[in-house]
Scaffold this active site. Sequence first.
Site, PDB file in Angstrom:
ATOM      1  N   GLY A  14       3.782  10.070 -14.095  1.00 51.91           N
ATOM      2  CA  GLY A  14       4.967   9.433 -14.658  1.00 51.91           C
ATOM      3  C   GLY A  14       6.241  10.230 -14.466  1.00 51.91           C
ATOM      4  O   GLY A  14       7.262   9.917 -15.090  1.00 51.91           O
ATOM      5  N   HIS A  50      10.086   2.186  -4.766  1.00 49.55           N
ATOM      6  CA  HIS A  50      10.934   3.078  -5.571  1.00 49.55           C
ATOM      7  C   HIS A  50      12.377   2.597  -5.559  1.00 49.55           C
ATOM      8  O   HIS A  50      13.036   2.564  -6.597  1.00 49.55           O
ATOM      9  CB  HIS A  50      10.873   4.513  -5.027  1.00 49.55           C
ATOM     10  CG  HIS A  50       9.778   5.338  -5.605  1.00 49.55           C
ATOM     11  ND1 HIS A  50      10.023   6.451  -6.356  1.00 49.55           N
ATOM     12  CD2 HIS A  50       8.432   5.214  -5.543  1.00 49.55           C
ATOM     13  CE1 HIS A  50       8.874   6.993  -6.730  1.00 49.55           C
ATOM     14  NE2 HIS A  50       7.892   6.254  -6.240  1.00 49.55           N
ATOM     15  N   GLU A  62      19.790   9.895   1.203  1.00 48.67           N
ATOM     16  CA  GLU A  62      18.537  10.312   1.840  1.00 48.67           C
ATOM     17  C   GLU A  62      18.829  11.572   2.640  1.00 48.67           C
ATOM     18  O   GLU A  62      19.629  11.556   3.571  1.00 48.67           O
ATOM     19  CB  GLU A  62      17.997   9.194   2.726  1.00 48.67           C
ATOM     20  CG  GLU A  62      17.586   7.984   1.913  1.00 48.67           C
ATOM     21  CD  GLU A  62      16.945   6.900   2.746  1.00 48.67           C
ATOM     22  OE1 GLU A  62      16.536   7.172   3.896  1.00 48.67           O
ATOM     23  OE2 GLU A  62      16.857   5.768   2.242  1.00 48.67           O
TER      24      GLU A  62
END
Length: 185
Positions: A14, A50, A62
């Site tokens: 998580g 995601h 990125e």
Amino acid sequence: MSKVILITGGQRSGKSTYAEHLALNLSTHPVYMATAHVWDDEFRERVRRHQARRGPSWENIEEERRLSNHDVRGRVVLVDCLTLWCTNFFHAASHGENLPDIDFVFKEVCEEFDRLVSQDATFIFVTNEIGSGGVSPNAVQRRFTDLLGWLNQYVAARADSVVLMVSGIPVTIKGTMETNTKNTP
């Protein structure tokens, strides 16, 4: 002055979801620095999921290695994740059958980390505790596990707060964390 929060734990504990909720509690428009190199279709799909989960309130960057090339002063920045980021340095230093010089790679990664967090921002780093499962019989895996373990220790020593995720439950192990925030799972 920067603030550093480290979220660590095992695979599927998580970490990313918790870190995303934390970032959204700290900013309505946080920065997501994705460090992954997409190696195959399965991973490409994971990245897509995601991105869809985060939605439009995020600024996405990125960047596989040179995180400090981005000006994030005054922002809340989620770096996901140190494990993949470290993999990119490890892979770049690998030459065929020869194992990379871990001391060189460690120094390079730490210097880049220091350049990034020298910016006045709040940084949330996600990482994995890959060494908790035992010692691998593979020399490359052992070398990488050592490298990531040392990096995790380096970041944790500099962090204001460190949270260990256990089965989706955040356990603060350094500093303090606000636990009653509106978006925290």
